[in-house]
Design a protein around this motif. Sequence first.
Motif, short mmCIF file in Angstrom:
data_model
loop_
_atom_site.label_atom_id
_atom_site.label_comp_id
_atom_site.label_asym_id
_atom_site.label_seq_id
_atom_site.Cartn_x
_atom_site.Cartn_y
_atom_site.Cartn_z
N GLU A 90 0.83 -1.21 0.00
CA GLU A 90 0.00 0.00 0.00
C GLU A 90 0.85 1.25 0.00
N HIS A 91 2.01 1.18 0.65
CA HIS A 91 2.85 2.37 0.80
C HIS A 91 4.16 2.27 0.01
N LYS A 92 4.06 1.62 -1.15
CA LYS A 92 5.10 1.66 -2.18
C LYS A 92 6.41 0.97 -1.80
N HIS A 93 6.30 -0.05 -0.97
CA HIS A 93 7.47 -0.88 -0.66
C HIS A 93 7.23 -2.29 -1.18
N VAL A 94 6.75 -2.37 -2.42
CA VAL A 94 6.39 -3.66 -3.01
C VAL A 94 7.62 -4.51 -3.28
N VAL A 95 8.76 -3.89 -3.56
CA VAL A 95 9.99 -4.65 -3.79
C VAL A 95 10.35 -5.44 -2.53
#
Length: 443
Positions: A161-166
Amino acid sequence: MLLSRHLRRFDRLRIVSSPSVRLLSAKPVSDEKLRCQVEESSYDQRTVCEAITCYSNDWQKALEFFNWVEKESGFEHTTETFNRMIDVLGKYFEFDASWSLVNRMKENPGSIPNHVTFRIIFKRYVTAHLVQEAIDTYDRLDDFNLRDETSFCNLVDALCEHKHVVEAEELCFGKSVVGVSSNTTKIHNLILRGWSKLGWWGKCKEYWEKMDKEGVVKDLFSYSIYMDIMCKSGKPWKAVNLYKEMKRKRIKLDVVAYNTVIRAIGASEGVDFGVRVFKEMKERGCEPNVATHNTVIKLLCEEGRVKDAYGMLNEMPKRGCQPDSITYMCFFARMEKPREILSLFGRMIRSGVRPRMDTYVMLMRKFERWGFLQPVLHVWKTMKESGDTPDSAAYNAMIDALIQKGMLEMAKEYEDEMVERGLSPRRRPELVDTSLEETLVCR
């Protein structure tokens, strides 16, 4: 001078929407009359949660009220009131204070930490880009008997959700996670949505195809996420094709999927086609929700059919679907006449719909661009009377409106107040010069 007095008066207001709550300034019960009111008041979970929410932009006052209502009125905090307070603290990165509350929660059977508690902590750590701290929190959940699949999914969801998908992918597939299966449709859906949050449309397509190659069974949520991706990437017609594919596979759509389809068809083929799907979903037994109506209203407003949009707004309560702040923002975004905006804003307040902070900011910015200060003051006053604490965006909108009218002294007062509350104002040459001039005069 009259305007200055009005501004100062507006800023002293500390009234909240719930009559049973009186949010407190520096010393909550120093006034004898207020003390009597407190003794007569009956605080319940809902009221306390509302009060904490009112100060969600001022964690010190929120925590002051949280402690006061327990100490002075005998209110016993519940898991939900603790969770609400932890969320506010986490918003301002007060993690030590958050864990202090978690430890307090364990002392009372009525406020034991639950999955929501740690979902909030995951979210706030990740928002602060403290990814390792969020993962470490998950590893500590054995102490609370909550280290399970639900908590793991909450952690992955917060990362995505907060752009730490890596980091989420690495956590799920880069190493083994004891006791939790990462190769599930739900986990893949979360990661797909994570790439969407980053706006990496090529990666989204690659991941969608990877799910097929690895034999991941795509469910309703998979299709809903990818249809949303197609809409956001400027290819609504592909979302419509996915909708047709779902119908061929006899996948029963829920309200979220229908909302995406209505948006996609409305964008690619026009609002009338979106309205047809709106009628279709009702015929198929899927009841439209507020978001459905908001989607249609937004499409109507974008096509300039404001009268039809008003018709739907008037029909919503009759269908058991109350408008929310987003409903009204669909209108505000397209309106260009201050009088009409203020009239609708008044209707919004009278109907009991509480504006979000971005609603206030949107209106203040609109009026500021048009050079109208009085409506800005009206919106600010309404915000205060509703018990909402302004955030940085609201302060900056007010300061810009005052500077535009040459009211530098008042603008400086608001800027100083921002700093006192720990908010960061933008650098404005007009106010820097004013402050320097005052310093030189004093010397």
